[in-house]
Write a protein that holds these residues in place. Structure first.
Motif, PDB file in Angstrom:
ATOM      1  N   LYS A  14     -26.110  29.482  73.989  1.00 33.98           N
ATOM      2  CA  LYS A  14     -25.757  28.078  74.100  1.00 33.98           C
ATOM      3  C   LYS A  14     -24.337  27.888  73.583  1.00 33.98           C
ATOM      4  CE  LYS A  14     -30.426  26.245  73.431  1.00 33.98           C
ATOM      5  NZ  LYS A  14     -31.275  25.338  72.593  1.00 33.98           N
ATOM      6  N   PRO A  15     -23.538  27.073  74.267  1.00 38.47           N
ATOM      7  CA  PRO A  15     -22.182  26.826  73.764  1.00 38.47           C
ATOM      8  C   PRO A  15     -22.235  26.053  72.464  1.00 38.47           C
ATOM      9  CG  PRO A  15     -22.690  25.367  75.598  1.00 38.47           C
ATOM     10  CD  PRO A  15     -23.815  26.346  75.511  1.00 38.47           C
ATOM     11  N   ARG A  16     -21.326  26.402  71.543  1.00 41.85           N
ATOM     12  CA  ARG A  16     -21.288  25.718  70.258  1.00 41.85           C
ATOM     13  C   ARG A  16     -20.716  24.314  70.444  1.00 41.85           C
ATOM     14  NH1 ARG A  16     -18.234  29.113  67.515  1.00 41.85           N
ATOM     15  NH2 ARG A  16     -19.902  30.282  66.570  1.00 41.85           N
ATOM     16  N   VAL A  17     -21.406  23.323  69.853  1.00 45.81           N
ATOM     17  CA  VAL A  17     -20.949  21.943  69.971  1.00 45.81           C
ATOM     18  C   VAL A  17     -19.641  21.757  69.210  1.00 45.81           C
ATOM     19  CG1 VAL A  17     -21.486  19.538  69.454  1.00 45.81           C
ATOM     20  CG2 VAL A  17     -23.293  21.066  70.280  1.00 45.81           C
ATOM     21  N   ASN A  18     -19.600  22.214  67.961  1.00 41.11           N
ATOM     22  CA  ASN A  18     -18.402  22.108  67.138  1.00 41.11           C
ATOM     23  C   ASN A  18     -17.679  23.448  67.114  1.00 41.11           C
ATOM     24  OD1 ASN A  18     -18.676  19.394  66.320  1.00 41.11           O
ATOM     25  ND2 ASN A  18     -20.219  19.978  64.810  1.00 41.11           N
ATOM     26  N   ARG A  19     -16.549  23.506  67.783  1.00 43.91           N
ATOM     27  CA  ARG A  19     -15.796  24.744  67.894  1.00 43.91           C
ATOM     28  C   ARG A  19     -15.213  25.169  66.548  1.00 43.91           C
ATOM     29  NH1 ARG A  19     -13.900  26.433  72.665  1.00 43.91           N
ATOM     30  NH2 ARG A  19     -11.858  26.940  71.805  1.00 43.91           N
ATOM     31  N   ARG A  20     -15.110  26.481  66.389  1.00 39.54           N
ATOM     32  CA  ARG A  20     -14.493  27.032  65.186  1.00 39.54           C
ATOM     33  C   ARG A  20     -13.079  27.497  65.503  1.00 39.54           C
ATOM     34  NH1 ARG A  20     -19.624  30.700  63.184  1.00 39.54           N
ATOM     35  NH2 ARG A  20     -20.959  28.947  62.571  1.00 39.54           N
ATOM     36  N   THR A  21     -12.136  26.993  64.729  1.00 36.04           N
ATOM     37  CA  THR A  21     -10.739  27.353  64.909  1.00 36.04           C
ATOM     38  C   THR A  21     -10.220  27.991  63.633  1.00 36.04           C
ATOM     39  OG1 THR A  21     -10.349  25.532  66.465  1.00 36.04           O
ATOM     40  CG2 THR A  21      -8.416  26.500  65.407  1.00 36.04           C
ATOM     41  N   ALA A  22      -9.621  29.157  63.770  1.00 36.90           N
ATOM     42  CA  ALA A  22      -9.012  29.834  62.620  1.00 36.90           C
ATOM     43  C   ALA A  22      -7.500  29.675  62.709  1.00 36.90           C
ATOM     44  CB  ALA A  22      -9.378  31.308  62.613  1.00 36.90           C
ATOM     45  N   ILE A  23      -6.887  29.347  61.574  1.00 37.09           N
ATOM     46  CA  ILE A  23      -5.432  29.279  61.510  1.00 37.09           C
ATOM     47  C   ILE A  23      -4.956  30.280  60.458  1.00 37.09           C
ATOM     48  CG2 ILE A  23      -3.447  27.865  60.882  1.00 37.09           C
ATOM     49  CD1 ILE A  23      -4.728  25.511  62.141  1.00 37.09           C
ATOM     50  N   VAL A  24      -4.046  31.145  60.868  1.00 36.30           N
ATOM     51  CA  VAL A  24      -3.433  32.109  59.955  1.00 36.30           C
ATOM     52  C   VAL A  24      -1.985  31.681  59.755  1.00 36.30           C
ATOM     53  CG1 VAL A  24      -2.804  34.510  59.576  1.00 36.30           C
ATOM     54  CG2 VAL A  24      -4.967  33.948  60.708  1.00 36.30           C
ATOM     55  N   ASP A  25      -1.649  31.383  58.522  1.00 34.78           N
ATOM     56  CA  ASP A  25      -0.341  30.842  58.148  1.00 34.78           C
ATOM     57  C   ASP A  25       0.418  31.915  57.359  1.00 34.78           C
ATOM     58  OD1 ASP A  25       1.774  29.529  56.942  1.00 34.78           O
ATOM     59  OD2 ASP A  25       0.601  27.851  56.182  1.00 34.78           O
ATOM     60  N   ILE A  26       1.406  32.512  58.001  1.00 31.39           N
ATOM     61  CA  ILE A  26       2.198  33.563  57.346  1.00 31.39           C
ATOM     62  C   ILE A  26       3.417  32.891  56.719  1.00 31.39           C
ATOM     63  CG2 ILE A  26       3.389  35.767  57.624  1.00 31.39           C
ATOM     64  CD1 ILE A  26       1.715  36.242  60.142  1.00 31.39           C
ATOM     65  N   LEU A  33      -5.631  32.240  55.453  1.00 31.29           N
ATOM     66  CA  LEU A  33      -6.566  32.050  56.553  1.00 31.29           C
ATOM     67  C   LEU A  33      -7.425  30.834  56.246  1.00 31.29           C
ATOM     68  CD1 LEU A  33      -8.280  32.849  59.079  1.00 31.29           C
ATOM     69  CD2 LEU A  33      -9.653  34.270  57.525  1.00 31.29           C
ATOM     70  N   VAL A  34      -7.479  29.892  57.183  1.00 26.93           N
ATOM     71  CA  VAL A  34      -8.373  28.749  57.069  1.00 26.93           C
ATOM     72  C   VAL A  34      -9.184  28.665  58.360  1.00 26.93           C
ATOM     73  CG1 VAL A  34      -8.599  26.285  56.612  1.00 26.93           C
ATOM     74  CG2 VAL A  34      -6.650  27.526  55.679  1.00 26.93           C
ATOM     75  N   ALA A  76      -3.578  41.993  54.332  1.00 27.72           N
ATOM     76  CA  ALA A  76      -4.211  40.677  54.402  1.00 27.72           C
ATOM     77  C   ALA A  76      -4.547  40.309  55.843  1.00 27.72           C
ATOM     78  CB  ALA A  76      -3.293  39.621  53.790  1.00 27.72           C
ATOM     79  N   LEU A  77      -3.619  40.591  56.754  1.00 25.56           N
ATOM     80  CA  LEU A  77      -3.853  40.243  58.159  1.00 25.56           C
ATOM     81  C   LEU A  77      -4.998  41.055  58.753  1.00 25.56           C
ATOM     82  CD1 LEU A  77      -0.148  39.901  59.376  1.00 25.56           C
ATOM     83  CD2 LEU A  77      -1.809  38.056  59.039  1.00 25.56           C
ATOM     84  N   GLU A  78      -5.110  42.316  58.357  1.00 22.61           N
ATOM     85  CA  GLU A  78      -6.229  43.141  58.833  1.00 22.61           C
ATOM     86  C   GLU A  78      -7.561  42.558  58.364  1.00 22.61           C
ATOM     87  OE1 GLU A  78      -5.078  46.885  57.229  1.00 22.61           O
ATOM     88  OE2 GLU A  78      -4.096  47.552  59.100  1.00 22.61           O
ATOM     89  N   ARG A  79      -7.613  42.136  57.094  1.00 24.41           N
ATOM     90  CA  ARG A  79      -8.845  41.520  56.578  1.00 24.41           C
ATOM     91  C   ARG A  79      -9.133  40.209  57.300  1.00 24.41           C
ATOM     92  NH1 ARG A  79     -12.567  40.149  52.816  1.00 24.41           N
ATOM     93  NH2 ARG A  79     -12.452  38.042  51.960  1.00 24.41           N
ATOM     94  N   ALA A 112       3.404  44.279  63.737  1.00 26.19           N
ATOM     95  CA  ALA A 112       2.199  44.742  63.044  1.00 26.19           C
ATOM     96  C   ALA A 112       1.045  43.767  63.256  1.00 26.19           C
ATOM     97  CB  ALA A 112       2.490  44.911  61.554  1.00 26.19           C
ATOM     98  N   ALA A 113       1.370  42.479  63.199  1.00 30.25           N
ATOM     99  CA  ALA A 113       0.342  41.453  63.429  1.00 30.25           C
ATOM    100  C   ALA A 113      -0.201  41.543  64.850  1.00 30.25           C
ATOM    101  CB  ALA A 113       0.924  40.062  63.162  1.00 30.25           C
TER     102      ALA A 113
END
Length: 501
Positions: A14-26, A33-34, A76-79, A112-113
């Motif tokens: 089933k498609p998720r109603v509330n989408r999950r968005t990740a933001i990586v701020d370098i 990561l949030v 950190a980016l790998e994690r 690298a990213a």
């Protein structure tokens, strides 16, 4: 699977109603990561982690990101990428700011990213200022003034008004660079600030406007000021300081050692080494601009990036009412009747100013959030939700009113909650108690369901507080309802009356 800026499509039944968005701020100081989920206008934070990589700490001396910082950043980016996979995010947005923008080897980190899986956008300074301004607008829709976003490598400034970002500027005055300027003498920093700010032309038209503080270093300064002033809430968002406090923070930091700073609640130890530089810079900027006040924003570039992609109709929604509605609906016993409860009690508070009305409705949105708690602790649960909830679009005084309303609604009685009444006026606090009693009456009459509220009416007329209902609904008016009717009526100096038709 597309990566980076990026839509990660995964098979789901089933498609998720509330989408999950990740933001990586370098950033120049930290990499963060949030992960967000929920309404695009005010998504909730599912996860938040930062690594103090210090990408910009060697730029002034070498022009490059140091080897240790580079290694820490890649680790950190790998994690973070691994966590995004495990959290099954729908999309990842990754961006880099001043350090990567300016470093001779910034492209090496971007490569690298990319190898890890991130499609990273390097923001121009003006783009960063724009997003910081949008972040503040998202959290404080009526904001008007200058946004200052202090990072490790740069300072972004933006003029905002009527929901729009106007002029935008970026200067190489990040907190990691201020120390080098100060080492050449206090006047060197002052002259540099004057020279750069003169380019904005704000020395006249920015007078007496608020200055909105964005960025970890300035938020840490606000934490120190909260501690020093005995502010009764631990919530940093919308904390306000008079302009003279900027200079006071400079003097205070000169007297405090690291041990005392570590004792300040909520103050990140990783920010302590740069606090003094951040305070000096802030004091010069506030003095030059002639700011009327300083207001802290918990929202910044990351939230501005989310807000940038929100539809125009959605962007106009009240962030407080939307967030409380979403949170309340998720915890309600029955299909949410928050709007109906607000509508039911509204007639007896018709004279409330508009700023009170929205807090009252926010409380109604949360009117069923404590029912799972032990009955002896429901009032405290409601209080914590109102006071400490992750809300925006709300001041400290308004948080007190929201907490007081829920405290009363969930059985806290007619008294001010312990430790309350310090930010909101006495008149407003008493009003919040009345809102809570009215909610308590409506919830008892209806049992938390819709029909009884739709079929009855609460009215204030000729010195009476009337509940009006059809005769065949008279059984709804039980002893518990009658007691709450009397309690509310007495608080309003009215006579409780049941009217059957």
């Amino acid at each position: 699977m597309q990566v980076g800026g990026l839509q990660i499509t995964r098979s789901r039944k089933k498609p998720r109603v509330n989408r999950r968005t990740a933001i990586v701020d370098i950033g120049s100081n930290s990499i963060r990561l949030v992960v967000y989920q929920g309404p695009a206008r005010v998504p909730a934070i599912l996860f938040n982690e930062k690594v103090m990589a210090g990408l910009g700490k060697n730029l002034a001396a070498t022009g490059a990101i140091g080897d240790d910082s580079m290694a820490l950043a890649v680790q950190a980016l790998e994690r973070f990428y691994r966590l995004c996979i495990q959290m099954d995010v729908d999309s990842i947005k990754c961006f880099a700011t001043a350090a990567v923008r300016d470093a001779s080897n910034g492209k090496d980190l971007i490569k690298a990213a990319s190898n890890i899986g991130f499609d990273t956008k390097v923001l121009r300074g003006e783009e960063e200022a724009e997003l910081a301004g949008l972040g503040v607008i998202s959290a404080m829709p009526g904001a008007r003034g200058i946004v200052g976003d202090l990072g490790g490598g740069s300072l972004e400034l933006a003029m905002i008004e009527k929901g729009k970002v106007l002029e935008r500027y970026s200067f190489p005055l990040g907190v990691l660079r201020v120390a080098d300027l100060r080492a050449k003498g206090k006047d060197k920093l002052k002259r540099q600030v004057r020279k750069m700010l003169k380019k904005t032309g704000w020395d006249k038209n920015a007078q007496d406007l608020p200055f909105y503080l964005v960025g970890g270093s300035w938020r840490s300064l606000a934490r120190l000021d909260m501690f020093d002033s005995g502010y009764p809430l631990p919530v940093i968002h919308h904390y306000e300081m008079k302009p003279e406090r900027a200079r006071r923070l400079v003097r205070q930091l000169a007297r405090m050692n690291k041990a005392k700073l570590r004792a300040v609640p909520g103050l990140s130890t990783s920010r302590i080494p740069t606090l003094d530089d951040a305070a000096w810079l802030l004091s010069f900027i506030i003095r030059y601009l002639g700011s009327s006040t300083m207001i802290v924003s918990a929202y910044g570039v990351r939230e501005g990036l989310l807000y940038q992609n929100v539809s125009k109709p959605e962007s106009k929604r009240d962030p407080l009412l939307l967030a409380t509605e979403e949170s309340g609906a998720a915890q309600a016993r029955f299909p949410a009747n928050s709007k109906l409860l607000g509508k039911w009690i509204a007639p007896i508070f018709a004279e409330d100013p508009s700023e009170w009305q929205r807090i009252r409705q926010a409380a109604c949105n949360l009117g069923d959030v404590a029912w799972r708690a032990n009955p002896n602790f429901r009032a405290e649960r409601g209080l914590v939700m109102g006071l400490h909830g992750n809300w925006v679009g709300i001041t400290g005084a308004e948080r007190e009113l929201l907490g007081q309303t829920l405290f009363t609604s969930f059985g806290g009685g007619n008294n001010i909650f312990p430790g309350g009444g310090k930010l909101a006026s006495s008149e407003a606090t008493q009003r919040a108690i009345c809102w809570g009693l009215a909610m308590r009456l409506g919830q008892r009459l209806s049992g938390g369901t819709r029909n009884p509220l739709e079929q009855t009416q609460l009215r204030k007329i000729d010195g009476r507080l009337e509940i009006i209902m059809a005769a065949d609904l008279r059984d709804l008016y039980g002893d518990a309802v009658a007691k709450r009717h009397v309690q509310l009526a007495h608080m309003l100096d009215l006579e409780p009356v049941l009217v059957t038709e």
